[in-house]
Design an enzyme around this catalytic site. Structure first.
Site, PDB file in Angstrom:
ATOM      1  N   GLU A  98       0.856  -1.410  -0.183  1.00 24.83           N
ATOM      2  CA  GLU A  98      -0.075   0.165   0.247  1.00 24.83           C
ATOM      3  C   GLU A  98       0.677   0.816   0.186  1.00 24.83           C
ATOM      4  OE1 GLU A  98      -3.952  -2.302   2.638  1.00 24.83           O
ATOM      5  OE2 GLU A  98      -1.942  -1.473   3.557  1.00 24.83           O
TER       6      GLU A  98
ATOM      7  N   LYS B  99       3.592   7.241   3.173  1.00 21.46           N
ATOM      8  CA  LYS B  99       4.280   5.502   3.548  1.00 21.46           C
ATOM      9  C   LYS B  99       3.742   4.670   2.723  1.00 21.46           C
ATOM     10  CE  LYS B  99       2.181   2.925   7.136  1.00 21.46           C
ATOM     11  NZ  LYS B  99       1.921   2.679   8.522  1.00 21.46           N
TER      12      LYS B  99
ATOM     13  N   ASP C 268      -8.010  -5.273   8.250  1.00 23.79           N
ATOM     14  CA  ASP C 268      -7.097  -3.355   8.113  1.00 23.79           C
ATOM     15  C   ASP C 268      -7.021  -3.618   7.188  1.00 23.79           C
ATOM     16  OD1 ASP C 268      -5.409  -5.284   8.134  1.00 23.79           O
ATOM     17  OD2 ASP C 268      -3.704  -3.513   8.946  1.00 23.79           O
TER      18      ASP C 268
ATOM     19  N   LYS D 177      -9.901  -9.648   4.937  1.00 30.50           N
ATOM     20  CA  LYS D 177      -9.437  -9.333   6.483  1.00 30.50           C
ATOM     21  C   LYS D 177     -10.521  -8.371   7.982  1.00 30.50           C
ATOM     22  CE  LYS D 177      -4.209  -8.900   7.743  1.00 30.50           C
ATOM     23  NZ  LYS D 177      -4.222  -7.111   9.259  1.00 30.50           N
TER      24      LYS D 177
HETATM   25  P1  NAD Z   1       2.668 -10.224  14.072  1.00 34.79           P
HETATM   26  O1  NAD Z   1       2.561 -11.449  12.631  1.00 34.79           O
HETATM   27  O2  NAD Z   1       3.762  -9.573  13.957  1.00 34.79           O
HETATM   28  O3  NAD Z   1       1.769 -11.234  14.692  1.00 34.79           O
HETATM   29  C1  NAD Z   1       0.438 -11.453  14.310  1.00 34.79           C
HETATM   30  C2  NAD Z   1      -0.142 -12.799  15.384  1.00 34.79           C
HETATM   31  O4  NAD Z   1      -0.816 -13.027  15.788  1.00 34.79           O
HETATM   32  C3  NAD Z   1       1.186 -13.480  15.418  1.00 34.79           C
HETATM   33  O5  NAD Z   1       2.339 -13.569  16.551  1.00 34.79           O
HETATM   34  C4  NAD Z   1       0.214 -15.112  15.419  1.00 34.79           C
HETATM   35  O6  NAD Z   1       0.164 -16.291  15.596  1.00 34.79           O
HETATM   36  C5  NAD Z   1      -1.234 -14.228  15.880  1.00 34.79           C
HETATM   37  N1  NAD Z   1      -2.667 -14.692  15.641  1.00 34.79           N
HETATM   38  C6  NAD Z   1      -3.049 -14.985  13.945  1.00 34.79           C
HETATM   39  N2  NAD Z   1      -4.222 -15.617  14.391  1.00 34.79           N
HETATM   40  C7  NAD Z   1      -4.374 -15.747  15.300  1.00 34.79           C
HETATM   41  C8  NAD Z   1      -5.250 -16.006  16.677  1.00 34.79           C
HETATM   42  N3  NAD Z   1      -6.684 -16.542  15.556  1.00 34.79           N
HETATM   43  N4  NAD Z   1      -5.924 -15.840  17.604  1.00 34.79           N
HETATM   44  C9  NAD Z   1      -4.532 -15.961  18.013  1.00 34.79           C
HETATM   45  N5  NAD Z   1      -3.523 -15.235  17.746  1.00 34.79           N
HETATM   46  C10 NAD Z   1      -3.371 -14.787  16.435  1.00 34.79           C
HETATM   47  O7  NAD Z   1       1.669  -9.506  12.923  1.00 34.79           O
HETATM   48  P2  NAD Z   1       2.108  -7.612  13.737  1.00 34.79           P
HETATM   49  O8  NAD Z   1       2.986  -7.101  12.597  1.00 34.79           O
HETATM   50  O9  NAD Z   1       1.986  -7.592  14.694  1.00 34.79           O
HETATM   51  O10 NAD Z   1       0.691  -7.142  13.295  1.00 34.79           O
HETATM   52  C11 NAD Z   1      -0.837  -8.061  13.336  1.00 34.79           C
HETATM   53  C12 NAD Z   1      -2.002  -6.853  12.835  1.00 34.79           C
HETATM   54  O11 NAD Z   1      -2.453  -5.461  13.844  1.00 34.79           O
HETATM   55  C13 NAD Z   1      -1.713  -7.576  11.117  1.00 34.79           C
HETATM   56  O12 NAD Z   1      -3.000  -7.667  11.057  1.00 34.79           O
HETATM   57  C14 NAD Z   1      -1.181  -5.559  10.548  1.00 34.79           C
HETATM   58  O13 NAD Z   1      -1.887  -6.130   9.112  1.00 34.79           O
HETATM   59  C15 NAD Z   1      -2.386  -5.357  11.734  1.00 34.79           C
HETATM   60  N6  NAD Z   1      -1.564  -3.839  11.565  1.00 34.79           N
HETATM   61  C16 NAD Z   1      -2.513  -2.875  11.831  1.00 34.79           C
HETATM   62  C17 NAD Z   1      -1.956  -1.459  12.307  1.00 34.79           C
HETATM   63  C18 NAD Z   1      -2.760  -0.804  12.159  1.00 34.79           C
HETATM   64  O14 NAD Z   1      -2.980   0.511  11.897  1.00 34.79           O
HETATM   65  N7  NAD Z   1      -4.635  -0.918  12.700  1.00 34.79           N
HETATM   66  C19 NAD Z   1      -0.567  -1.060  11.722  1.00 34.79           C
HETATM   67  C20 NAD Z   1       0.191  -2.207  12.443  1.00 34.79           C
HETATM   68  C21 NAD Z   1      -0.409  -3.696  11.814  1.00 34.79           C
END
Ligand code: NAD
Length: 341
Positions: free
Chosen positions: A56, A69, A227, A231
């Site tokens: 993105e 970004k 997001d 998803k």
């Molecule tokens: P990451 O992959 O490092 O961590 C995600 C974790 O979720 C993993 O450890 C995984 O094992 C766990 N997981 C997956 N399915 C699960 C479930 N059903 N129950 C419990 N745990 C589960 O990712 P991250 O960098 O920590 O990002 C997390 C999420 O936040 C992503 O979806 C990312 O796109 C989103 N995000 C959103 C924003 C925002 O501004 N809203 C910003 C950054 C990241």
């Protein structure tokens, strides 16, 4: 000269300023910028959906500064020992279009997401909130918890991840905090008795990570992982019960938990955009029984705020590497001379 900011230099800067102070000041900068909502040129981010992920671009500008970004989301990356989310970003001057700073944005994304999430919780969670349920202990998790400690007297974190290694990593990173850390055996157990639910899992499909039955009156939910189109993490019936706040409606309708509503229903159901709570245009939490949901997708303004704040701190502390990335020309029309061929 442009400031090239590496993760090492950023780490130096955050340490120098102090983590809690950095988050507090960043929350203030976010408030300042969100309060100027109508001064910004803004569009929903541009998303390229690729196999197993999304890439993105997130541009935004006010009268003085422009930022963008580049960010991805590839939930399967950790299987190959790579981060799910990585990012880079740029801050430029509007008056002549010259870049001021180019920065790694992987850590700034976690910092600004945590600060925005804490800001939303400050406006929406009960004042007596002491217990966080943390669902997903990946890259964002520690940032989220520590930012919340800045806005509420958090005592306990109940946490769960389907990956035991990620849970151990989280506990290890948090061991010097004064938090009571309770490792749970399921998402349901983590949510039980919590005041603020932070759900930050990564899976590119609709998954009911948080079930309606578990959500009690008075809880506040920060949904971060819903997001991207297709998803989401929160059972749809939770949305029906909650007071929903989003960052930027037009983008959230495409990417957030509310993507599962029609535009018409979303327009009815969404209570406010975050800026409206910050300016006092709308009231956040109104009573202790309310269920509130910050349906966060991450908006370009949050990157703008952290870039402009960090750029100021870089100047204050003389941090970063200053490089001539723009060709230094005697005659601006004689670009060819630089090649010297
Ligand atoms: P990451 O992959 O490092 O961590 C995600 C974790 O979720 C993993 O450890 C995984 O094992 C766990 N997981 C997956 N399915 C699960 C479930 N059903 N129950 C419990 N745990 C589960 O990712 P991250 O960098 O920590 O990002 C997390 C999420 O936040 C992503 O979806 C990312 O796109 C989103 N995000 C959103 C924003 C925002 O501004 N809203 C910003 C950054 C990241």
């Amino acid at each position: 000269m442009i400031n090239l900011l590496s993760p090492e230099e950023l780490a130096k800067l955050v340490k120098r300023h102090g983590f809690d102070r950095y988050i507090l000041d960043l929350i203030d900068v976010l408030k300042e910028d969100f309060s100027r909502w109508n001064e910004f040129d803004k569009i929903p981010r541009l998303a390229f959906h690729v196999p197993d992920g999304v890439i993105e671009l997130m541009p935004i500008a006010d009268k003085k500064l422009f930022s963008f970004k580049y960010v991805n989301g590839h939930p399967k990356n950790p299987l190959f020992n790579k981060s799910t989310v990585v990012a880079t970003g740029q801050l430029s001057r509007i008056e002549d279009g010259f870049p001021l700073m180019f920065s790694g944005m992987t850590i700034p994304t976690a910092l600004r997401t945590a600060a925005t999430s804490a800001l939303a919780s400050d406006l929406l969670a009960r004042k007596d909130a002491r217990t966080i349920a943390l669902i997903g202990t990946g890259a964002q998790s520690e940032f989220q918890v520590l930012a919340h400690k800045v806005i509420r007297d958090i005592k306990t974190v109940r946490y769960y991840d389907i990956d035991a290694k990620a849970m151990n990593k989280f506990a290890n990173n948090m061991r010097s905090s004064d938090l009571e850390l309770i490792a749970c055996d399921s998402n349901e157990e983590a949510v039980k008795g919590s005041d603020i639910i932070i759900v930050c899992t990564a899976c590119k499909q609709h998954v009911d990570v948080i079930l309606n039955d578990w959500v009690r009156p008075g809880m506040h939910i920060n949904g971060l992982g819903g997001d991207c189109p297709g998803k989401t993490e929160v059972e749809l019936s939770v949305l029906d019960r909650a007071k929903i706040v989003v960052e930027f409606f037009d983008q959230s309708l495409i990417e957030g938990e509310i993507q599962r509503y029609s535009r018409q229903k979303a327009e009815k159901k969404v209570y406010a955009e975050l800026w409206q709570l910050i300016t006092g245009d709308k009231v956040g939490r109104e009573h202790d029984q309310e269920i509130t949901l910050f349906d966060s997708v991450g908006f370009a303004l949050e990157d703008f705020s952290i870039l402009r704040f960090t750029y100021q701190l870089c100047q204050k502390y003389h941090i970063g590497e200053f490089v001539d990335i723009i060709p230094p020309l005697q005659d601006p029309k004689d670009l060819f001379s630089i090649l010297n061929v």
